[in-house]
Write a protein that holds these residues in place. Structure first.
Motif, mmCIF file in Angstrom:
data_model
loop_
_atom_site.group_PDB
_atom_site.id
_atom_site.type_symbol
_atom_site.label_atom_id
_atom_site.label_comp_id
_atom_site.label_asym_id
_atom_site.label_seq_id
_atom_site.Cartn_x
_atom_site.Cartn_y
_atom_site.Cartn_z
ATOM 1 N N ILE A 311 0.869 -1.221 -0.123
ATOM 2 C CA ILE A 311 -0.022 0.042 0.005
ATOM 3 C C ILE A 311 0.905 1.425 -0.021
ATOM 4 O O ILE A 311 0.680 2.136 -0.581
ATOM 5 N N MET A 312 1.919 1.365 0.768
ATOM 6 C CA MET A 312 2.661 2.272 0.833
ATOM 7 C C MET A 312 3.526 2.506 -0.577
ATOM 8 O O MET A 312 3.710 3.488 -0.992
ATOM 9 N N MET A 313 3.879 1.690 -1.319
ATOM 10 C CA MET A 313 4.191 1.746 -2.810
ATOM 11 C C MET A 313 3.458 2.461 -3.600
ATOM 12 O O MET A 313 3.747 3.209 -4.408
ATOM 13 N N ILE A 314 2.113 2.183 -3.414
ATOM 14 C CA ILE A 314 1.061 2.742 -4.250
ATOM 15 C C ILE A 314 0.922 4.201 -4.068
ATOM 16 O O ILE A 314 0.671 5.076 -4.719
ATOM 17 N N ALA A 315 0.858 4.476 -2.778
ATOM 18 C CA ALA A 315 0.568 5.736 -2.031
ATOM 19 C C ALA A 315 1.548 6.567 -2.563
ATOM 20 O O ALA A 315 1.649 7.728 -2.880
ATOM 21 N N ALA A 361 -0.075 16.813 3.548
ATOM 22 C CA ALA A 361 -1.073 16.171 4.411
ATOM 23 C C ALA A 361 -0.772 14.564 4.086
ATOM 24 O O ALA A 361 -0.554 13.480 4.849
ATOM 25 N N ALA A 362 -0.728 14.088 2.968
ATOM 26 C CA ALA A 362 -0.445 12.798 2.319
ATOM 27 C C ALA A 362 0.933 12.347 2.608
ATOM 28 O O ALA A 362 1.124 11.179 3.122
ATOM 29 N N ASN A 363 2.186 13.429 2.592
ATOM 30 C CA ASN A 363 3.272 12.940 2.719
ATOM 31 C C ASN A 363 3.600 12.919 4.149
ATOM 32 O O ASN A 363 4.570 11.926 4.649
ATOM 33 N N MET A 364 2.658 13.325 5.182
ATOM 34 C CA MET A 364 2.680 13.278 6.660
ATOM 35 C C MET A 364 2.166 12.192 7.128
ATOM 36 O O MET A 364 1.700 12.131 8.381
ATOM 37 N N ALA A 365 1.174 11.490 6.020
ATOM 38 C CA ALA A 365 0.306 10.189 6.565
ATOM 39 C C ALA A 365 -0.657 10.694 7.343
ATOM 40 O O ALA A 365 -1.187 10.322 8.563
ATOM 41 N N ALA A 366 -1.282 11.905 7.215
ATOM 42 C CA ALA A 366 -2.483 12.369 7.683
ATOM 43 C C ALA A 366 -3.827 11.822 7.155
ATOM 44 O O ALA A 366 -3.829 11.390 5.994
ATOM 45 N N PRO A 367 -4.510 11.568 7.891
ATOM 46 C CA PRO A 367 -6.074 10.892 7.616
ATOM 47 C C PRO A 367 -6.669 11.664 6.914
ATOM 48 O O PRO A 367 -6.726 12.971 6.907
ATOM 49 N N ALA A 373 -2.883 4.469 6.078
ATOM 50 C CA ALA A 373 -3.017 3.095 6.310
ATOM 51 C C ALA A 373 -1.868 2.222 6.303
ATOM 52 O O ALA A 373 -1.762 1.239 7.021
ATOM 53 N N SER A 374 -0.928 2.630 5.164
ATOM 54 C CA SER A 374 0.207 1.652 5.176
ATOM 55 C C SER A 374 1.162 1.869 6.280
ATOM 56 O O SER A 374 1.650 0.669 6.895
ATOM 57 N N GLU A 375 1.264 3.110 7.211
ATOM 58 C CA GLU A 375 1.985 2.966 8.211
ATOM 59 C C GLU A 375 1.416 2.371 9.332
ATOM 60 O O GLU A 375 1.996 1.726 10.218
ATOM 61 N N ILE A 376 -0.074 2.315 9.649
ATOM 62 C CA ILE A 376 -0.531 1.641 10.422
ATOM 63 C C ILE A 376 -0.287 0.216 10.232
ATOM 64 O O ILE A 376 0.255 -0.589 11.376
ATOM 65 N N LEU A 377 -0.390 -0.410 9.210
ATOM 66 C CA LEU A 377 -0.065 -1.920 9.039
ATOM 67 C C LEU A 377 1.377 -2.093 9.321
ATOM 68 O O LEU A 377 1.640 -3.092 10.146
ATOM 69 N N ILE A 378 2.315 -1.243 8.917
ATOM 70 C CA ILE A 378 3.632 -1.551 9.078
ATOM 71 C C ILE A 378 4.155 -1.468 10.741
ATOM 72 O O ILE A 378 4.809 -2.211 11.060
ATOM 73 N N TYR A 379 3.324 -0.457 11.357
ATOM 74 C CA TYR A 379 3.884 -0.319 12.777
ATOM 75 C C TYR A 379 3.251 -1.372 13.296
ATOM 76 O O TYR A 379 3.866 -1.776 14.722
ATOM 77 N N THR A 380 2.021 -2.124 12.919
ATOM 78 C CA THR A 380 1.451 -3.098 13.676
ATOM 79 C C THR A 380 2.362 -4.380 13.703
ATOM 80 O O THR A 380 2.479 -5.091 14.755
ATOM 81 N N SER A 381 2.924 -4.579 12.566
ATOM 82 C CA SER A 381 3.892 -5.828 12.261
ATOM 83 C C SER A 381 5.249 -5.413 13.047
ATOM 84 O O SER A 381 5.617 -6.437 13.358
ATOM 85 N N MET A 382 5.522 -4.343 13.023
ATOM 86 C CA MET A 382 6.789 -3.864 14.018
ATOM 87 C C MET A 382 6.652 -4.314 15.382
ATOM 88 O O MET A 382 7.526 -4.624 16.242
ATOM 89 N N ILE A 399 8.655 13.364 13.589
ATOM 90 C CA ILE A 399 9.633 14.167 12.841
ATOM 91 C C ILE A 399 9.180 14.377 11.482
ATOM 92 O O ILE A 399 9.336 15.479 10.709
ATOM 93 N N SER A 400 8.486 13.453 10.834
ATOM 94 C CA SER A 400 8.004 13.596 9.692
ATOM 95 C C SER A 400 6.960 14.671 9.427
ATOM 96 O O SER A 400 6.781 15.287 8.525
ATOM 97 N N GLY A 401 5.933 14.605 10.469
ATOM 98 C CA GLY A 401 5.154 15.667 10.636
ATOM 99 C C GLY A 401 5.469 17.024 10.741
ATOM 100 O O GLY A 401 5.239 18.061 10.299
#
Length: 452
Positions: A311-315, A361-367, A373-382, A399-401
């Motif tokens: 999903i992050m690759m697409i985003a 907003a998209a670059n900082m992963a804002a809703p 969505a991709s960061e939530i999935l990655i952080y959950t797996s981490m 820092i990204s924000g």
């Protein structure tokens, strides 16, 4: 969604490349609508994804990446039609982009390791010509040297391993799961898997082998930056997913090393973005952060992490080219990339405020962006790996924000008389900026179909 959709969109892209910018606009909107529909249907496939299934070897995600490649190529042509120096060689420019599109399409749909390597290396040639012929500064020769040396030297171990696998297994198909058992020694297995992964890690790029990317972005024209961010970086991510699928058990022994390098790298690059005054350099380093997070997702968990990486690759393939296109619009209006000298552009160009807000907003992963969505999935797996790694990742998100807010706020304030914008945003700008910013949020509306 079938291969027929890809063929139709390819025909549309080739036809539109020969048209003027005014005639190209309705086809751009048609292609954007097709991308939204097909990507929405793609989530139904993602909802049934599992590591033991044939998701990575099937054509579903390959078609999604092919659609994004076609779409970014169309956007690149639309952005570049207005340049006088481009119009003199516009046919050569379109032929170059068409050849690159064909090469990347073959890369995403092939199941042969040797063909994947050939197309992986062949994609460097059109990009190199694009930087050298249409680059901005004399330094483009040096950046092209970095670009070629990093990628070619890192890909030689991959070629050696592919030939060795063919000699041992009599097969180059990526469907096989036996390459990770070429030897009985775990240390030799780790060394061989590292050789397979090195070329894709450099192309992604991973921290410590990322220096070629900012140099290439700064010296490349806007078309080159959009191609690099939207298509070429995804070649590395797709290759990592394929190699990980064949060797996840061995790569789990290297997990702590990759986590340490990538997490430290994301924090360092985030601090570099906070201190950057070059607009294009800041966007290039933000791409390094997103790609390192994608690597973390691929390494963390064979189900949830790889799904988040996809999903992050697409985003990132949608939002990052939009950021570079937006930076080019600002450069056209002020003739500078310095953030301090661009201050006040939004006060004279209020329409740009909306697009800068969406892209930041998209670059900082804002809703409700796909990046969130991709960061939530990655952080959950981490969290399944180690909670300490998850805590460091949260600091990276903060820092990204911070640097995205720094980027957005730098466009406000009282405009300088020396850099007062002398052009108005045109309908051509509105077309490609809306096509590169709105889909990141619209596609997210279909994520409710994921049964995680």
């Amino acid at each position: 969604m079938s291969i027929l959709t890809v063929i139709i969109l390819l025909i549309l892209s080739f036809t539109a490349q020969m048209m003027s910018s005014k005639k190209m606009t309705p086809i751009i909107w048609l292609l954007t609508f097709s991308l939204l529909i097909t990507t929405t249907k793609l989530w139904k496939t993602f909802s049934t994804y599992s590591w033991t299934s044939s998701m990575c070897s099937s054509s579903n995600f390959s078609i999604a990446m092919t659609l994004i490649s076609i779409w970014i190529t169309m956007m690149t042509v639309l952005v570049s039609t207005k340049y006088s120096y481009m119009n003199k060689n516009f046919n050569n420019f379109t032929y170059l982009l068409t050849s690159l599109l064909i090469i990347t399409t073959i890369f995403f749909i092939t199941d042969n390791l040797l063909m994947m390597y050939i197309t992986f290396e062949a994609s460097l040639i059109p990009t190199l010509i694009l930087i050298i012929k249409w680059g901005y500064q004399p330094e483009r020769l040096k950046s092209s040297f970095y670009f070629m040396m990093y990628t070619i030297c890192a890909s030689l171990p991959l070629l050696i391993m592919i030939t060795k696998m063919n000699k041992t297994l009599f097969s180059m198909s990526m469907m096989t799961n036996t390459p990770l058992y070429l030897t009985q020694s775990m240390s030799m297995q780790t060394l061989k898997i590292s050789a397979l992964m090195l070329a894709f890690l450099v192309k992604t790029p991973m921290w410590t082998v990322h220096l070629w990317l900012p140099k290439a972005h700064v010296e490349a024209p806007v078309s080159g930056s959009m191609i690099l961010a939207g298509i070429l970086l995804k070649l590395g991510g797709w290759g990592l997913i394929q190699i990980t699928k064949m060797s996840f058990k061995i790569m789990s022994n290297m997990k702590n090393l990759f986590y340490s390098i990538n997490l430290w790298g994301t924090m360092m690059v985030g601090l570099i973005c906070l201190s950057s005054v070059d607009l294009k350099m800041l966007i290039a380093y933000s791409s390094v952060i997103h790609m390192n997070m994608m690597i973390l997702g691929i390494m963390s968990n064979p189900n949830l992490g790889v799904l988040g990486a996809m999903i992050m690759m697409i985003a990132h393939g949608i939002s990052s080219p939009g950021m570079f296109a937006m930076a080019n619009v600002s450069y056209e209006m002020t003739n500078t990339r310095n953030l301090m000298m661009q201050k006040g552009v939004m006060m004279t160009q209020p329409k740009m405020l909306f697009f800068w807000f969406l892209l930041a907003a998209a670059n900082m992963a804002a809703p409700p962006s796909m990046n969130l969505a991709s960061e939530i999935l990655i952080y959950t797996s981490m969290m399944k790996v180690a909670f300490g790694f998850f805590s460091i990742a949260i600091m990276t998100t903060l820092i990204s924000g911070a640097y995205n807010l720094y980027l957005f706020s730098s466009q406000k304030g009282n405009p300088s008389k020396l850099t007062l914008p002398n052009k108005k945003i045109s309908s051509n700008h509105m077309t490609f900026l809306s096509s590169l910013s709105i889909p990141v949020f619209v596609i997210t509306l279909s994520l409710y179909q994921l049964n995680l």
